[in-house]
Design a protein around this motif. Structure first.
Motif, PDB file in Angstrom:
ATOM      1  N   GLY A 292       0.781  -1.233   0.000  1.00 55.05           N
ATOM      2  CA  GLY A 292       0.000   0.000   0.000  1.00 55.05           C
ATOM      3  C   GLY A 292       0.811   1.281   0.000  1.00 55.05           C
ATOM      4  O   GLY A 292       0.261   2.356  -0.187  1.00 55.05           O
ATOM      5  N   ASP A 293       2.114   1.192   0.217  1.00 51.55           N
ATOM      6  CA  ASP A 293       2.969   2.380   0.196  1.00 51.55           C
ATOM      7  C   ASP A 293       3.408   2.626  -1.244  1.00 51.55           C
ATOM      8  O   ASP A 293       4.368   2.018  -1.716  1.00 51.55           O
ATOM      9  N   LYS A 294       2.691   3.516  -1.956  1.00 51.64           N
ATOM     10  CA  LYS A 294       2.942   3.766  -3.367  1.00 51.64           C
ATOM     11  C   LYS A 294       3.831   4.985  -3.558  1.00 51.64           C
ATOM     12  O   LYS A 294       3.645   5.998  -2.899  1.00 51.64           O
ATOM     13  N   GLN A 295       4.767   4.823  -4.504  1.00 46.31           N
ATOM     14  CA  GLN A 295       5.601   5.954  -4.898  1.00 46.31           C
ATOM     15  C   GLN A 295       5.912   5.831  -6.372  1.00 46.31           C
ATOM     16  O   GLN A 295       6.024   4.726  -6.911  1.00 46.31           O
ATOM     17  N   SER A 296       6.084   6.982  -7.001  1.00 50.64           N
ATOM     18  CA  SER A 296       6.436   7.018  -8.412  1.00 50.64           C
ATOM     19  C   SER A 296       7.932   7.280  -8.526  1.00 50.64           C
ATOM     20  O   SER A 296       8.471   8.130  -7.823  1.00 50.64           O
ATOM     21  N   TYR A 297       8.586   6.528  -9.420  1.00 46.32           N
ATOM     22  CA  TYR A 297      10.033   6.616  -9.596  1.00 46.32           C
ATOM     23  C   TYR A 297      10.372   6.741 -11.072  1.00 46.32           C
ATOM     24  O   TYR A 297       9.626   6.276 -11.929  1.00 46.32           O
ATOM     25  N   SER A 298      11.529   7.289 -11.342  1.00 45.80           N
ATOM     26  CA  SER A 298      12.059   7.198 -12.702  1.00 45.80           C
ATOM     27  C   SER A 298      12.468   5.749 -12.918  1.00 45.80           C
ATOM     28  O   SER A 298      12.610   4.983 -11.954  1.00 45.80           O
ATOM     29  N   ALA A 299      12.684   5.354 -14.152  1.00 47.88           N
ATOM     30  CA  ALA A 299      13.073   3.975 -14.445  1.00 47.88           C
ATOM     31  C   ALA A 299      14.366   3.608 -13.717  1.00 47.88           C
ATOM     32  O   ALA A 299      14.497   2.509 -13.173  1.00 47.88           O
ATOM     33  N   THR A 300      15.314   4.525 -13.666  1.00 55.58           N
ATOM     34  CA  THR A 300      16.596   4.263 -12.992  1.00 55.58           C
ATOM     35  C   THR A 300      16.402   4.092 -11.492  1.00 55.58           C
ATOM     36  O   THR A 300      16.955   3.161 -10.889  1.00 55.58           O
ATOM     37  N   GLN A 301      15.603   4.973 -10.890  1.00 55.63           N
ATOM     38  CA  GLN A 301      15.332   4.849  -9.457  1.00 55.63           C
ATOM     39  C   GLN A 301      14.588   3.548  -9.154  1.00 55.63           C
ATOM     40  O   GLN A 301      14.898   2.869  -8.169  1.00 55.63           O
ATOM     41  N   ALA A 302      13.625   3.211 -10.006  1.00 55.92           N
ATOM     42  CA  ALA A 302      12.846   1.986  -9.803  1.00 55.92           C
ATOM     43  C   ALA A 302      13.737   0.756  -9.854  1.00 55.92           C
ATOM     44  O   ALA A 302      13.517  -0.209  -9.117  1.00 55.92           O
ATOM     45  N   GLU A 303      14.746   0.789 -10.715  1.00 53.97           N
ATOM     46  CA  GLU A 303      15.678  -0.339 -10.780  1.00 53.97           C
ATOM     47  C   GLU A 303      16.370  -0.545  -9.439  1.00 53.97           C
ATOM     48  O   GLU A 303      16.491  -1.667  -8.942  1.00 53.97           O
ATOM     49  N   PHE A 304      16.801   0.548  -8.802  1.00 49.71           N
ATOM     50  CA  PHE A 304      17.486   0.425  -7.506  1.00 49.71           C
ATOM     51  C   PHE A 304      16.527   0.008  -6.392  1.00 49.71           C
ATOM     52  O   PHE A 304      16.900  -0.755  -5.505  1.00 49.71           O
ATOM     53  N   VAL A 305      15.288   0.468  -6.452  1.00 49.25           N
ATOM     54  CA  VAL A 305      14.290   0.050  -5.463  1.00 49.25           C
ATOM     55  C   VAL A 305      14.027  -1.453  -5.585  1.00 49.25           C
ATOM     56  O   VAL A 305      13.962  -2.169  -4.588  1.00 49.25           O
TER      57      VAL A 305
END
Length: 133
Positions: free
Chosen positions: A57-70
Motif C-alpha cells: 500500500g505504500d505507493k511511490q512514483s520513480y524514474s526507471a533508474t530509481q525503480a531499478e534500484f528500489v
C-alpha cells in the motif's frame, strides 16, 4: 440445430479467449524471467520512463533508474524462492496486466503488474506487492 450452433459458437469463443490470454502471457514472459532470477537490471529494461511501485500500500512514483534500484533492494531483502503469473488480463482500453504469486524467504506476496504503451512498445507502468497473510 440451435444447440449445435450454440456449442460451436461457445467453442470458437473459448478458443479466441484462450489465444488472447496466451498472447498476453507471452508479453509478460521476459518480465517473469527477470523476476524469477531477481534481476533488477533485466526487469528495468521493461520499465516505462516513470514507474509506480507499491509495497503493501505504500505507493511511490520513480524514474526507471530509481525503480531499478528500489527493485534491487527489494530482491536483496526478499529473494524469490518461486514466482509465476497466475492471471493475465486487459482493461477495456487495452492495457495489459498480470497478477502473480511471489514467494520470498520471508513469505508470499500477491504481485500486480500493469503495462502501458511507451515509445511504441509495452512497458511496465505499475508493480504492486501485497504481502499475503
Amino acid at each position: 440445430m440451435k444447440r449445435n450452433f450454440f456449442l460451436a459458437f461457445a467453442l470458437v469463443w473459448s478458443l479466441l479467449l484462450s489465444v488472447g490470454a496466451l498472447a498476453q502471457g507471452e508479453a509478460f514472459g521476459p518480465v517473469r524471467n527477470a523476476i524469477r532470477s531477481s534481476s533488477s537490471r533485466d526487469l528495468a529494461q521493461f520499465f516505462a520512463p516513470s514507474v509506480e511501485l507499491s509495497f503493501d500500500g505504500d505507493k511511490q512514483s520513480y524514474s526507471a533508474t530509481q525503480a531499478e534500484f528500489v527493485m534491487k533492494d527489494f530482491f536483496a531483502k526478499h529473494s524469490p524462492a518461486s514466482f509465476d503469473f497466475i492471471h493475465y488480463g486487459g482493461s477495456n482500453e487495452g492495457t495489459p496486466y498480470a497478477v502473480g504469486k511471489y514467494t520470498g524467504k520471508d513469505g508470499a506476496y500477491r504481485m500486480f503488474v500493469k503495462m502501458k504503451s511507451a515509445g511504441g512498445s509495452m512497458k511496465i507502468a505499475t508493480i504492486d506487492f501485497t504481502k499475503e497473510n
